[in-house]
Each structure stands twice: as structure tokens, then as C-alpha cells.
Write a protein that holds these residues in place. Structure first.
Motif, PDB file in Angstrom:
ATOM      1  N   ILE A  65      -2.251   0.391  -5.130  1.00 46.95           N
ATOM      2  CA  ILE A  65      -0.825   0.084  -5.203  1.00 46.95           C
ATOM      3  C   ILE A  65      -0.634  -1.007  -6.245  1.00 46.95           C
ATOM      4  O   ILE A  65      -1.154  -2.114  -6.098  1.00 46.95           O
ATOM      5  N   GLN A  66       0.088  -0.713  -7.291  1.00 47.06           N
ATOM      6  CA  GLN A  66       0.341  -1.693  -8.341  1.00 47.06           C
ATOM      7  C   GLN A  66       1.692  -2.352  -8.103  1.00 47.06           C
ATOM      8  O   GLN A  66       2.697  -1.671  -7.880  1.00 47.06           O
ATOM      9  N   ALA A 123       5.940  -6.003  -2.196  1.00 44.63           N
ATOM     10  CA  ALA A 123       5.563  -4.640  -1.814  1.00 44.63           C
ATOM     11  C   ALA A 123       5.510  -4.495  -0.299  1.00 44.63           C
ATOM     12  O   ALA A 123       5.204  -5.443   0.430  1.00 44.63           O
ATOM     13  N   GLU A 124       5.817  -3.294   0.169  1.00 45.14           N
ATOM     14  CA  GLU A 124       5.664  -2.980   1.590  1.00 45.14           C
ATOM     15  C   GLU A 124       4.216  -2.569   1.826  1.00 45.14           C
ATOM     16  O   GLU A 124       3.751  -1.559   1.300  1.00 45.14           O
ATOM     17  N   LEU A 125       3.513  -3.358   2.610  1.00 44.69           N
ATOM     18  CA  LEU A 125       2.090  -3.107   2.812  1.00 44.69           C
ATOM     19  C   LEU A 125       1.876  -1.933   3.764  1.00 44.69           C
ATOM     20  O   LEU A 125       2.565  -1.819   4.776  1.00 44.69           O
TER      21      LEU A 125
END
Length: 267
Positions: free
Chosen positions: A17-18, A24-26
Motif C-alpha cells: 500500500i503506497q 491511509a485506512e489500515l
């Protein structure tokens, strides 16, 4: 096991995931192992601790001073608001120190690796209330709680909260109680926005804030009765002469509970 893995395309082994980890939603994860930019230490720590479902363990390298604040105990010089808040949510242990000379080029600070294991279940406490109390106590962590709670600004804020809570209770008479959500841990992440934090998110809480004499509540003022109520709560719990820098998690939880029982709130 390895031959079975080799039969599958490499792309199915992991997901890349960049993006900004703070935005960001983990996805779901069980274990986190990370060497992070030190300036995001505090917000990332609390982002991980607020993640659901709860992960099993995180092993992270931090700037050493930040790491030692995470694991500090009552009475330690580095024991601070960060220590209390993180230890409420997780068991934290120091694994090893990594000197700056282990890197090329060497940075200006030493590092430490820390293990974080979230507590489950969490204490049944409003984290906004908890952080309000802890923020107040550690603003002058080496003063007695009796001295802290005598200040005019503190009493004025608490009295306002007290009157608001009473008005809400009266308005809800005969209605079903609406409890505040317990999962409000995002309140902790704003600690790095404090102007006293340095570039690595480490707050200098060793200096006590000096308060002018006229900021202390004078006897005979309009809220002297409320002051007596607050002092009564502290004396009832034997906290008037104690200092935040020496209090344990259990003592802070008890202090919050007796304030709340008296109708005094911190959020």
C-alpha cells in the motif's frame, strides 16, 4: 511449506500500500514490525492502538528518548502524559537500545526497539475524560494536586463542566441514558500538535508552568463553594498532597472515578 508458497505467484504473498500511513485506512493485521520516521512516532502509535480489530503485537524502532517515555514508570524523570496514556491502552516493554553509530551516516540521536501489546479488554473509561484529567495533572506534574486544582483557571473550567453535566442530567430525567462511546482514543493522537513538542514528537514536560498569584482562587469568591467541593474530593481520596509524577495507572483511574462520582468532569 516453502514448495507450496513457490507454486503461488509472488503477488499473492503480500499487499503493498503506497501512501501516508497516518491518512491511509489500515487493513487487518496481526503483527506490526516497523522502522518509522521519528517525527510521526506519537500519532502512529495511537493510530495503531485505536485500530480494530486489535492486533497481537507491534515491534517498532523509535527515537530513544521517545521510547523511554513510553516505558517510564511513576517517579521516573521521563514519566509523562505520553507514558500514562499509552500504558493505559497497552503493555509496553523495551527490547534493546540501538546506538547511532550502527547507522551510516550516523544520525544525531540514539534509537530503541519497543514491543507494544494492546490491552484487551480496555478499561471501561471515557478516553476524552481520561485525557482531560491527565493533561491537567501533567501540565505541572511536580506540583501537588491540591495546588493544581486551586487555580482559578482550573476551577472555572471544571465548574463550567459541572454545570453543563447537571443541566444535561436534568434534561434527560426519565429518558434512557445515552452513554458516551468508549472507543474515542483518537483524542490521544493530538499530543504531537502541542507546541512544546520537538520534531520527534517528544514533549518536554519537565518544566513546571509558572502561575501568577492572581490566578490562584481567592477565598470568598463566587466559586469558593465549588472549590471546597473539589478540595473535598481530593482529600477524600487522599490525593491533595500527591503529585502526578508519582501516581500509578490505578491511582489515576480511581481519581477520575471519584471526581465523576461527585459530578465533576474533564471533557
Amino acid at each position: 511449506m516453502l514448495p507450496l508458497l513457490l507454486e503461488k505467484p509472488i503477488a499473492t504473498w503480500y499487499l503493498v500500500i503506497q501512501g501516508d500511513v497516518l491518512k491511509a485506512e489500515l487493513p487487518y493485521f496481526d503483527i506490526c514490525v516497523a522502522n518509522i520516521p521519528y517525527q510521526i512516532s506519537s500519532p502512529l502509535t495511537f493510530k495503531l492502538l485505536s485500530h480494530r480489530p486489535v492486533f497481537r503485537c507491534a515491534v517498532i524502532m523509535f527515537q530513544r528518548e521517545f521510547a523511554m517515555r513510553l516505558v517510564a514508570n511513576p517517579g521516573d524523570n521521563l514519566y509523562c502524559r505520553l507514558s500514562v496514556n499509552t500504558q493505559l491502552l497497552a503493555r509496553i516493554s523495551h527490547l534493546l537500545k540501538i546506538g547511532r553509530n550502527n547507522f551510516k551516516p550516523p544520525p544525531k540521536v540514539d534509537s530503541s526497539v519497543v514491543r507494544i501489546e494492546p490491552r484487551s479488554p480496555l478499561p471501561p473509561v471515557s478516553f476524552k475524560e481520561w485525557d482531560g484529567l491527565i493533561r491537567l495533572c501533567f501540565n505541572r506534574k511536580n506540583k501537588t494536586l491540591g495546588a493544581i486544582f486551586k487555580h482559578k483557571s482550573v476551577l472555572s473550567l471544571l465548574e463550567k463542566n459541572y454545570k453543563t453535566a447537571r443541566a444535561l442530567q436534568q434534561g434527560q430525567t426519565g429518558q434512557a441514558d445515552e452513554k458516551e462511546p468508549i472507543n474515542d482514543m483518537e483524542v490521544f493522537a493530538d499530543m504531537v500538535e502541542d507546541p512544546s513538542a520537538d520534531m520527534y514528537g517528544v514533549r518536554d514536560e519537565g518544566d513546571e508552568m509558572e502561575v501568577e498569584e492572581d490566578d490562584v482562587m481567592a477565598e470568598g469568591s463566587d466559586i469558593s463553594d465549588f472549590k471546597e467541593m473539589v478540595m473535598g474530593v481530593l482529600k477524600h481520596g487522599d490525593f491533595a498532597e500527591k503529585r502526578a509524577s508519582k501516581l500509578t495507572q490505578v491511582e489515576f483511574l480511581y481519581l477520575l472515578s471519584i471526581f465523576n462520582k461527585a459530578g465533576i468532569h474533564f471533557a
